[in-house]
Design an enzyme around this catalytic site. Sequence first.
Site, PDB file in Angstrom:
ATOM      1  CB  SER A 152     -18.630  -9.687  57.755  1.00 44.67           C
ATOM      2  OG  SER A 152     -18.658 -10.806  56.801  1.00 44.67           O
TER       3      SER A 152
ATOM      4  CD  GLN B 100     -18.876  -8.197  53.265  1.00 39.92           C
ATOM      5  OE1 GLN B 100     -18.816  -8.788  54.444  1.00 39.92           O
ATOM      6  NE2 GLN B 100     -18.988  -8.871  52.089  1.00 39.92           N
TER       7      GLN B 100
ATOM      8  CE1 TYR C 123     -17.105 -11.383  50.494  1.00 35.84           C
ATOM      9  CE2 TYR C 123     -17.703 -12.361  52.531  1.00 35.84           C
ATOM     10  CZ  TYR C 123     -16.637 -11.870  51.727  1.00 35.84           C
ATOM     11  OH  TYR C 123     -15.415 -11.569  52.223  1.00 35.84           O
TER      12      TYR C 123
ATOM     13  CG  HIS D 116     -10.582  -9.742  50.498  1.00 34.02           C
ATOM     14  ND1 HIS D 116     -11.835  -9.585  50.000  1.00 34.02           N
ATOM     15  CD2 HIS D 116     -10.527 -10.762  51.533  1.00 34.02           C
ATOM     16  CE1 HIS D 116     -12.592 -10.373  50.929  1.00 34.02           C
ATOM     17  NE2 HIS D 116     -11.864 -10.858  51.818  1.00 34.02           N
TER      18      HIS D 116
ATOM     19  NE  ARG E  48      -8.512 -12.909  54.516  1.00 35.60           N
ATOM     20  CZ  ARG E  48      -8.203 -13.840  55.331  1.00 35.60           C
ATOM     21  NH1 ARG E  48      -6.852 -13.482  55.742  1.00 35.60           N
ATOM     22  NH2 ARG E  48      -8.986 -14.645  55.798  1.00 35.60           N
TER      23      ARG E  48
ATOM     24  NE  ARG F 194      -0.940  -5.823  59.278  1.00 34.44           N
ATOM     25  CZ  ARG F 194      -1.904  -5.850  58.647  1.00 34.44           C
ATOM     26  NH1 ARG F 194      -2.638  -4.629  58.136  1.00 34.44           N
ATOM     27  NH2 ARG F 194      -2.105  -6.791  57.725  1.00 34.44           N
TER      28      ARG F 194
ATOM     29  NE  ARG G  18      -4.185 -11.059  57.176  1.00 39.31           N
ATOM     30  CZ  ARG G  18      -4.038 -10.605  55.770  1.00 39.31           C
ATOM     31  NH1 ARG G  18      -4.064  -9.032  55.616  1.00 39.31           N
ATOM     32  NH2 ARG G  18      -4.422 -11.397  54.739  1.00 39.31           N
TER      33      ARG G  18
HETATM   34  C1  FNR Z   1     -11.285 -10.436  55.851  1.00 41.01           C
HETATM   35  N1  FNR Z   1     -11.970  -9.557  54.826  1.00 41.01           N
HETATM   36  C2  FNR Z   1     -13.372  -9.705  54.549  1.00 41.01           C
HETATM   37  N2  FNR Z   1     -13.804  -8.698  53.712  1.00 41.01           N
HETATM   38  C3  FNR Z   1     -15.113  -8.438  53.510  1.00 41.01           C
HETATM   39  O1  FNR Z   1     -15.742  -7.795  52.714  1.00 41.01           O
HETATM   40  N3  FNR Z   1     -15.953  -9.623  54.235  1.00 41.01           N
HETATM   41  C4  FNR Z   1     -15.443 -10.606  54.909  1.00 41.01           C
HETATM   42  O2  FNR Z   1     -16.224 -11.387  55.504  1.00 41.01           O
HETATM   43  C5  FNR Z   1     -14.066 -10.575  55.301  1.00 41.01           C
HETATM   44  N4  FNR Z   1     -13.609 -11.442  56.171  1.00 41.01           N
HETATM   45  C6  FNR Z   1     -12.138 -11.623  56.352  1.00 41.01           C
HETATM   46  C7  FNR Z   1     -11.697 -12.181  57.370  1.00 41.01           C
HETATM   47  C8  FNR Z   1     -10.366 -12.217  57.670  1.00 41.01           C
HETATM   48  C9  FNR Z   1      -9.979 -13.102  58.805  1.00 41.01           C
HETATM   49  C10 FNR Z   1      -9.518 -11.225  57.142  1.00 41.01           C
HETATM   50  C11 FNR Z   1      -8.338 -11.097  57.562  1.00 41.01           C
HETATM   51  C12 FNR Z   1     -10.356 -10.369  56.194  1.00 41.01           C
HETATM   52  C13 FNR Z   1     -11.091  -8.475  54.278  1.00 41.01           C
HETATM   53  C14 FNR Z   1     -11.048  -7.083  55.377  1.00 41.01           C
HETATM   54  O3  FNR Z   1     -12.422  -6.538  55.096  1.00 41.01           O
HETATM   55  C15 FNR Z   1      -9.897  -6.314  54.691  1.00 41.01           C
HETATM   56  O4  FNR Z   1     -10.422  -6.098  53.356  1.00 41.01           O
HETATM   57  C16 FNR Z   1      -8.414  -6.698  54.793  1.00 41.01           C
HETATM   58  O5  FNR Z   1      -8.499  -7.406  55.985  1.00 41.01           O
HETATM   59  C17 FNR Z   1      -7.542  -5.385  54.812  1.00 41.01           C
HETATM   60  O6  FNR Z   1      -6.300  -5.883  55.155  1.00 41.01           O
HETATM   61  P1  FNR Z   1      -5.548  -5.915  56.320  1.00 41.01           P
HETATM   62  O7  FNR Z   1      -5.889  -4.966  57.025  1.00 41.01           O
HETATM   63  O8  FNR Z   1      -5.954  -7.281  57.087  1.00 41.01           O
HETATM   64  O9  FNR Z   1      -4.119  -5.973  55.908  1.00 41.01           O
END
Ligand code: FNR
Length: 406
Positions: free
Chosen positions: A121, A150, A152, A299, A302, A334, A354
């Site tokens: 990330s 990745q 941002y 995401h 989220r 999961r 997660r």
């Molecule tokens: C993320 N995700 C995420 N995505 C990304 O592109 N950059 C990031 O820094 C983060 N940070 C992040 C922190 C936390 C605590 C979580 C839970 C998620 C999103 C992540 O890459 C992904 O898309 C999701 O977590 C996928 O869904 P599940 O597997 O958690 O259900």
Amino acid sequence: QLQIYAQGIFGGVKPAITTDPNKLREQAQKAMSPEAFNYIAGGAGEGATVDANRLAFRQWKIVPRMLRPTVPRDLKVELFGRTYQTPILQAPVGVQSVYHADREIGTASACAELGVPYIMSTALSSTIQEVASALGGGPGFDGGPPPWFQLYWPVDDEITGSILQTAQAAGFEVLVVTLDTATMSWRPADLDRTFLPFIEGIGNAVGFADPVFRRKFAEQQAAENENDGTTATPEDNVAEASRYWIREAFSGDSHPWRDLALLRRHWGNKPIVLKGIQDPRDAVLALQAGMDGIVVSNHGGRQCDGAAASLDMLPEIVDAVGDRMTVLFDSGIRTGADVFKALSLGAKAVLFGRPVMYGLGLGGKDGARHVLASILADLDQTLGLAGVKSVSELNKTNLRRVSYPG
Ligand code: FNR
């Protein structure tokens, strides 16, 4: 798979995933600080999309076949001309120092040991070089899967170019650009408690270490102090530098599609993947913009609460572009059966978010490794039980769509 199974039956070490994904979550909740746990577990708004992501998997059922060869099992996938040992990738997850002292280094080492590609990330709480070395080296990464970075995407093109240059120099090969986070969502679990460690941790290493970011921050500080001669570094004023970084990375507005040309210029002919695609029309635009792949993702529920389950959008997107670009998938996976279903619906590989962070929170590097090993074992077992030898065989005929009332 046998090792995990034997440990479970004879050694009392239960596989983290196959027993019950909810149990893993509960155990993590007990072990972690409420802030850290809430940040990982939380979703946007009322959690409607988090729920939908799970429910969507229930709408598809596996149809097992009998008396077919299922060994040796083959989990390998081909992505962007390279062979990967597993169809599971570690999703980019930020600020891992808040979950466990092993932070990104622990997760990256666990992935390297299991041959699981790690997507680093932008919101790192380690340096790019530390993660690169945990993944097994510098440029070239002998033997292991090539690492993915990745982004941002900052507003400032010069900062963007500089970060991409650093990532490339450290040997990162695939660029994943996250598009669904230009605006941060409301996440009630975080708003109920202090969010500060995350705000201050976001982008820390990548942003703060970047020479162009440092120069611009010093200029900004000098201007604010009316050129009183101060030469500020981000370390002098972490809170202000974090705010500057957050404005760059989560500006509240999006780049236009044509700006992807800038990323292509910096990344050359190496693969670029857009993460956060949910609409088939955007998938087509990504293809037209010369992108190599997409991650169908919301995401993990989220960002846009009330959005469709990511899995519900996958088939349409695969129909629109699946034969012309690489379609990856995440949000809600999961179990091994979930991976089986997403691959059967046309994803080439899936990202896992997660659960691995719960493992990291519970047991650092070893905890993350155990969760990843468990899901790989679970997938391996599911394939065997369904009469499938190789993940490359999976297609829609392995599934039936169902709808139970209530
Ligand atoms: C993320 N995700 C995420 N995505 C990304 O592109 N950059 C990031 O820094 C983060 N940070 C992040 C922190 C936390 C605590 C979580 C839970 C998620 C999103 C992540 O890459 C992904 O898309 C999701 O977590 C996928 O869904 P599940 O597997 O958690 O259900």
